[in-house]
Design an enzyme around this catalytic site. Structure first.
Site, mmCIF file in Angstrom:
data_model
loop_
_atom_site.group_PDB
_atom_site.id
_atom_site.type_symbol
_atom_site.label_atom_id
_atom_site.label_comp_id
_atom_site.label_asym_id
_atom_site.label_seq_id
_atom_site.Cartn_x
_atom_site.Cartn_y
_atom_site.Cartn_z
ATOM 1 N N LEU A 157 36.656 45.615 56.862
ATOM 2 C CA LEU A 157 35.521 44.574 56.581
ATOM 3 C C LEU A 157 35.080 44.594 55.046
ATOM 4 O O LEU A 157 33.854 44.691 54.802
ATOM 5 C CB LEU A 157 34.591 44.717 57.625
ATOM 6 C CG LEU A 157 33.243 43.693 57.523
ATOM 7 C CD1 LEU A 157 33.970 42.509 58.725
ATOM 8 C CD2 LEU A 157 32.132 43.942 58.175
ATOM 9 N N GLY A 158 36.009 44.225 54.165
ATOM 10 C CA GLY A 158 36.014 44.062 52.809
ATOM 11 C C GLY A 158 35.140 42.791 52.236
ATOM 12 O O GLY A 158 34.988 42.065 53.353
ATOM 13 N N ARG A 159 35.592 42.347 51.078
ATOM 14 C CA ARG A 159 35.060 40.991 50.987
ATOM 15 C C ARG A 159 35.875 39.786 51.723
ATOM 16 O O ARG A 159 35.154 39.123 52.059
ATOM 17 C CB ARG A 159 35.422 40.777 49.426
ATOM 18 C CG ARG A 159 34.583 41.472 48.389
ATOM 19 C CD ARG A 159 35.149 41.228 47.018
ATOM 20 N NE ARG A 159 36.138 42.221 46.785
ATOM 21 C CZ ARG A 159 36.415 42.952 45.725
ATOM 22 N NH1 ARG A 159 35.500 42.995 44.996
ATOM 23 N NH2 ARG A 159 37.560 43.537 45.586
ATOM 24 N N ILE A 160 37.117 39.885 51.941
ATOM 25 C CA ILE A 160 37.579 38.952 52.563
ATOM 26 C C ILE A 160 37.566 38.892 54.204
ATOM 27 O O ILE A 160 37.131 38.118 54.827
ATOM 28 C CB ILE A 160 39.367 38.938 52.220
ATOM 29 C CG1 ILE A 160 39.627 38.617 50.983
ATOM 30 C CG2 ILE A 160 40.177 38.011 53.224
ATOM 31 C CD1 ILE A 160 41.091 38.693 50.229
ATOM 32 N N ILE A 236 46.684 38.188 56.750
ATOM 33 C CA ILE A 236 46.498 37.532 55.405
ATOM 34 C C ILE A 236 46.286 38.645 54.477
ATOM 35 O O ILE A 236 45.660 38.562 53.315
ATOM 36 C CB ILE A 236 45.217 36.550 55.450
ATOM 37 C CG1 ILE A 236 44.048 37.469 56.060
ATOM 38 C CG2 ILE A 236 45.622 35.275 56.025
ATOM 39 C CD1 ILE A 236 42.924 36.530 55.937
ATOM 40 N N ARG A 238 48.610 42.341 53.564
ATOM 41 C CA ARG A 238 49.881 42.680 53.031
ATOM 42 C C ARG A 238 51.037 43.051 54.151
ATOM 43 O O ARG A 238 50.480 43.645 55.177
ATOM 44 C CB ARG A 238 50.077 43.955 52.189
ATOM 45 C CG ARG A 238 49.434 43.449 50.767
ATOM 46 C CD ARG A 238 50.297 42.921 49.739
ATOM 47 N NE ARG A 238 50.093 42.634 48.352
ATOM 48 C CZ ARG A 238 49.113 41.595 48.000
ATOM 49 N NH1 ARG A 238 48.749 40.850 48.831
ATOM 50 N NH2 ARG A 238 48.983 41.568 46.911
ATOM 51 N N GLU A 267 59.372 39.666 51.282
ATOM 52 C CA GLU A 267 59.128 38.270 50.804
ATOM 53 C C GLU A 267 59.674 37.931 49.448
ATOM 54 O O GLU A 267 59.411 38.940 48.646
ATOM 55 C CB GLU A 267 57.658 37.962 51.067
ATOM 56 C CG GLU A 267 56.709 38.688 50.253
ATOM 57 C CD GLU A 267 55.277 38.224 50.498
ATOM 58 O OE1 GLU A 267 54.782 38.359 51.564
ATOM 59 O OE2 GLU A 267 54.638 38.281 49.556
ATOM 60 N N HIS A 285 53.122 33.033 52.008
ATOM 61 C CA HIS A 285 52.145 33.884 50.946
ATOM 62 C C HIS A 285 51.363 33.051 50.193
ATOM 63 O O HIS A 285 51.213 32.897 49.015
ATOM 64 C CB HIS A 285 52.877 35.005 50.266
ATOM 65 C CG HIS A 285 51.680 36.021 49.699
ATOM 66 N ND1 HIS A 285 52.176 37.310 49.237
ATOM 67 C CD2 HIS A 285 50.376 35.897 49.399
ATOM 68 C CE1 HIS A 285 51.062 37.929 48.996
ATOM 69 N NE2 HIS A 285 50.120 37.023 48.770
HETATM 70 C C1 8YV Z 1 48.341 35.650 45.526
HETATM 71 C C2 8YV Z 1 47.553 37.906 46.575
HETATM 72 O O1 8YV Z 1 49.366 35.017 46.339
HETATM 73 O O2 8YV Z 1 45.603 38.151 45.696
HETATM 74 C C3 8YV Z 1 46.634 38.889 46.276
HETATM 75 O O3 8YV Z 1 46.682 39.999 46.299
HETATM 76 O O4 8YV Z 1 48.607 38.323 47.425
HETATM 77 C C4 8YV Z 1 47.786 36.417 46.414
HETATM 78 O O5 8YV Z 1 46.299 36.042 46.041
HETATM 79 C C5 8YV Z 1 49.380 36.566 44.635
HETATM 80 O O6 8YV Z 1 49.199 37.431 44.077
HETATM 81 C C6 8YV Z 1 49.831 35.552 43.542
HETATM 82 O O7 8YV Z 1 50.873 36.130 43.225
#
Ligand code: 8YV
Length: 319
Positions: A157-160, A236, A238, A267, A285
């Site tokens: 539960l960080g920012r995202i 969403i 890693r 990827e 991604h």
């Molecule tokens: C980007 C991401 O797609 O913020 C990140 O950590 O993986 C994505 O926002 C990526 O870094 C862009 O290359």
């Protein structure tokens, strides 16, 4: 003033849109590693001149790259995730590291929630049903699964994660989360420390953790099976946060209902087993991939580099 400034040499690890490339080329000597036929030879040639690295979240900067740049001062990451940067190597040499937090949070959360809705309601298949004439030829599209009122788990539960949970509240989902401890800004949501227990009570499990060695495969077979045959895993963050082999096994055997994934091991190449699965939604991604957010990310990359070489405080330092 009037002095002739020497433009710092910057190693550029991956491509940027023209609106970033042009100002970068104007302010710095950019060395495009990604265009080099022989990367090692290129690194050996330009490395000694390089004072900054401009990279992307998924590409980072590894120990060999950092070692090839003995005069490196700063690594500026286009992305909030900096797990692909060898932080220990940077720290050992006093190299600064910056990322692009905040500016992408809402877009990443939007995509996570959109993936849940699209996948749960079978919208990709439904679109094909219309386009290929199945609607007229075969009749009604199969019924799908409801979203509202169900139980969502947010792992991290960080920012995202917080923005995901806020959006889910709008769908009347019952929200719980796991993190290192309860958050004072999450009073309306249940804290469940154990990811397996979180998955057990969840219909949808969102993975929104910053990746590190400590979170590697935190979503393993136990979490995946606790989510179960009717559950959906949405990633969403890693790929390294999930044991991808366990995920593929569970999706293939139906021990996990479905998954919506924006990130993959290795990827942009991905395990071909994903491609033959009917119960996955695959994205390239692209959670931060909007004009608005990418423009803000590019500006932060440049502004951090600019601040560093002007001797000003960094805007968004990691190290
Ligand atoms: C980007 C991401 O797609 O913020 C990140 O950590 O993986 C994505 O926002 C990526 O870094 C862009 O290359």
């Amino acid at each position: 003033m009037g002095e002739i400034m020497t433009k710092p040499h910057i190693l550029q690890v991956g491509p940027y849109p023209a609106w970033d490339q042009e100002p970068l080329d104007a302010a710095f000597h950019m060395h495009r590693l990604f265009e080099a036929a022989d990367r090692d030879a290129y690194l050996a040639e330009v490395g000694p001149k390089v004072r900054g690295i401009a990279t992307r979240g998924e590409l980072g900067a590894n120990a060999a790259m950092i070692a090839a740049c003995p005069n490196l001062e700063i690594i500026s990451v286009y992305g909030v995730g900096y797990d692909a940067v060898d932080l220990a190597a940077a720290k050992a040499r006093g190299i600064r590291v910056t990322n692009t937090p905040d500016v992408l949070t809402n877009d990443v959360a939007d995509l996570g929630v959109a993936m849940m809705l699209v996948q749960s309601r079978g919208m990709i298949g439904a679109e094909t049903w219309v386009r290929d004439g199945s609607w007229a030829a075969k009749g009604l599209y199969p019924l799908q699964r409801r979203v509202w009122g169900k139980r969502a788990g947010v792992l991290g539960l960080g920012r995202i994660g917080y923005e995901v949970a806020k959006r889910l509240a709008g769908f009347d989902l019952e929200i719980a989360y796991s993190d290192v401890g309860p958050k004072d800004y999450a009073k309306d949501w249940e804290f469940i420390a154990d990811p397996v227990a979180l998955a057990e009570r969840s219909d949808f499990l969102f993975v929104t953790l910053a990746a590190s060695a400590a979170t590697r495969h935190i979503v393993g077979a136990k979490v995946i099976e606790a989510l179960g045959p009717n559950g959906m895993l949405i990633n969403i963050s890693r790929a390294s946060n999930i044991d991808e082999a366990a995920l593929l096994d569970a999706l293939e055997t139906g021990r996990l209902g479905s998954a919506a994934l924006d990130v993959f091991e290795g990827e942009p190449a991905l395990n071909p087993r994903f491609l033959s699965l009917p119960n996955v939604l695959l994205q390239p991604h692209h959670a931060s991939g909007t004009f608005e957010t990418r423009q803000a990310m590019g500006k932060l990359v440049r502004d951090n580099l600019g601040a560093h070489f002007a001797g000003q405080p960094l805007l968004t330092p990691v190290l």
